[in-house]
Design a protein around this motif. Sequence first.
Motif, PDB file in Angstrom:
ATOM      1  N   PRO A 131       0.834  -1.198   0.000  1.00 44.77           N
ATOM      2  CA  PRO A 131       0.000   0.000   0.000  1.00 44.77           C
ATOM      3  C   PRO A 131       0.865   1.243   0.000  1.00 44.77           C
ATOM      4  O   PRO A 131       2.038   1.208   0.368  1.00 44.77           O
ATOM      5  CB  PRO A 131      -0.793  -0.124   1.307  1.00 44.77           C
ATOM      6  N   PRO A 132       0.302   2.407  -0.406  1.00 44.24           N
ATOM      7  CA  PRO A 132       1.058   3.643  -0.366  1.00 44.24           C
ATOM      8  C   PRO A 132       1.374   4.041   1.066  1.00 44.24           C
ATOM      9  O   PRO A 132       0.826   3.478   2.011  1.00 44.24           O
ATOM     10  CB  PRO A 132       0.107   4.661  -1.030  1.00 44.24           C
ATOM     11  N   GLY A 136      -1.605   1.497   5.162  1.00 46.76           N
ATOM     12  CA  GLY A 136      -1.696   0.147   5.685  1.00 46.76           C
ATOM     13  C   GLY A 136      -2.949  -0.124   6.479  1.00 46.76           C
ATOM     14  O   GLY A 136      -3.136  -1.237   6.969  1.00 46.76           O
ATOM     15  N   ALA A 137      -3.827   0.867   6.623  1.00 46.13           N
ATOM     16  CA  ALA A 137      -5.072   0.692   7.367  1.00 46.13           C
ATOM     17  C   ALA A 137      -6.136   0.103   6.447  1.00 46.13           C
ATOM     18  O   ALA A 137      -6.392   0.631   5.358  1.00 46.13           O
ATOM     19  CB  ALA A 137      -5.550   2.026   7.929  1.00 46.13           C
ATOM     20  N   VAL A 138      -6.742  -1.021   6.871  1.00 47.49           N
ATOM     21  CA  VAL A 138      -7.803  -1.647   6.096  1.00 47.49           C
ATOM     22  C   VAL A 138      -9.020  -1.870   6.982  1.00 47.49           C
ATOM     23  O   VAL A 138      -8.914  -1.983   8.205  1.00 47.49           O
ATOM     24  CB  VAL A 138      -7.347  -2.988   5.478  1.00 47.49           C
ATOM     25  N   ALA A 178      -7.461   4.190   2.944  1.00 46.08           N
ATOM     26  CA  ALA A 178      -6.871   5.359   2.297  1.00 46.08           C
ATOM     27  C   ALA A 178      -7.653   5.791   1.059  1.00 46.08           C
ATOM     28  O   ALA A 178      -7.861   6.981   0.829  1.00 46.08           O
ATOM     29  CB  ALA A 178      -5.411   5.064   1.927  1.00 46.08           C
ATOM     30  N   ASP A 179      -8.113   4.809   0.250  1.00 45.57           N
ATOM     31  CA  ASP A 179      -8.758   5.185  -1.019  1.00 45.57           C
ATOM     32  C   ASP A 179     -10.045   4.402  -1.304  1.00 45.57           C
ATOM     33  O   ASP A 179     -10.583   4.479  -2.412  1.00 45.57           O
ATOM     34  CB  ASP A 179      -7.778   4.988  -2.186  1.00 45.57           C
ATOM     35  N   ASP A 180     -10.553   3.635  -0.315  1.00 49.62           N
ATOM     36  CA  ASP A 180     -11.807   2.879  -0.456  1.00 49.62           C
ATOM     37  C   ASP A 180     -11.714   1.747  -1.482  1.00 49.62           C
ATOM     38  O   ASP A 180     -12.736   1.164  -1.854  1.00 49.62           O
ATOM     39  CB  ASP A 180     -12.982   3.796  -0.823  1.00 49.62           C
ATOM     40  N   HIS A 181     -10.522   1.417  -1.945  1.00 47.89           N
ATOM     41  CA  HIS A 181     -10.365   0.328  -2.910  1.00 47.89           C
ATOM     42  C   HIS A 181     -10.659  -1.009  -2.227  1.00 47.89           C
ATOM     43  O   HIS A 181     -10.147  -1.291  -1.144  1.00 47.89           O
ATOM     44  CB  HIS A 181      -8.941   0.333  -3.467  1.00 47.89           C
TER      45      HIS A 181
END
Length: 247
Positions: A131-132, A136-138, A178-181
Amino acid sequence: MTYHTLSTQARPFLAMTGLTLAEFRDLLPAFEAAYVRTYPPDRTADGQARQRWPGAGRHSVLSRSEDQLLFVLVYLKTYPLQVVLGQLFGISTSQVNHWLQHLLPVLRSALDDLGVAPERDGARLARSPAPPAGGGAVIIDGTERRRQRPKNAEKQARHYSGKKKTHTDKNVLLASAADDHVLFLSGTYPGATSDKRIADEEQLRYPPGTTLYKDAGFQGYEPPVQQTCQAKKKATGARTDHRGEGR
């Protein structure tokens, strides 16, 4: 319903497909390439060499690639009965079933080519691209969708969701904070299956440095990650009357 008519209405288009017009147009070339790769024009539907070039005879309502993509996206976004989908696109129920079986693999292939398809194997999740920075937060969560009530009593019990008060199918997914992916999508389970049990059975392996956010549905789920964070309910305060005095 056709792409030509619906594309003039931005908000209904988004509601019916889950994509903006720009996102749809970005996906369309990959969908067209995946279609040609899956169904070469010099081969029949059975994989045999064609005796004549395709295009002869009566053209299907879904002969255009943009209408084919619209058709399969509307199905996945709204999940209607096939008879309803047939009425929307002006085709029979048997044709709806044929086109869904025909187009769903193409869409999966197109999304995979673009690198936006979620991982389906929990053990492979740890090998996903790093991750960028700060990404690292999911977030892990369960999602349910309504299904037709099974006729079998045993199946009724397995698919009945006490939370939704109806019969459902359930999946667990992981998304990047971070980006909702969407990083991972589990298999489909009966609605009565707990979120934690699904996560356990999928045998998820997280990348190093992962901070995992979860809700109460994953109580007791503690995978080997850097940190797990679970929201806690606020304690109910003492009741007061209209003068602010405790009761």
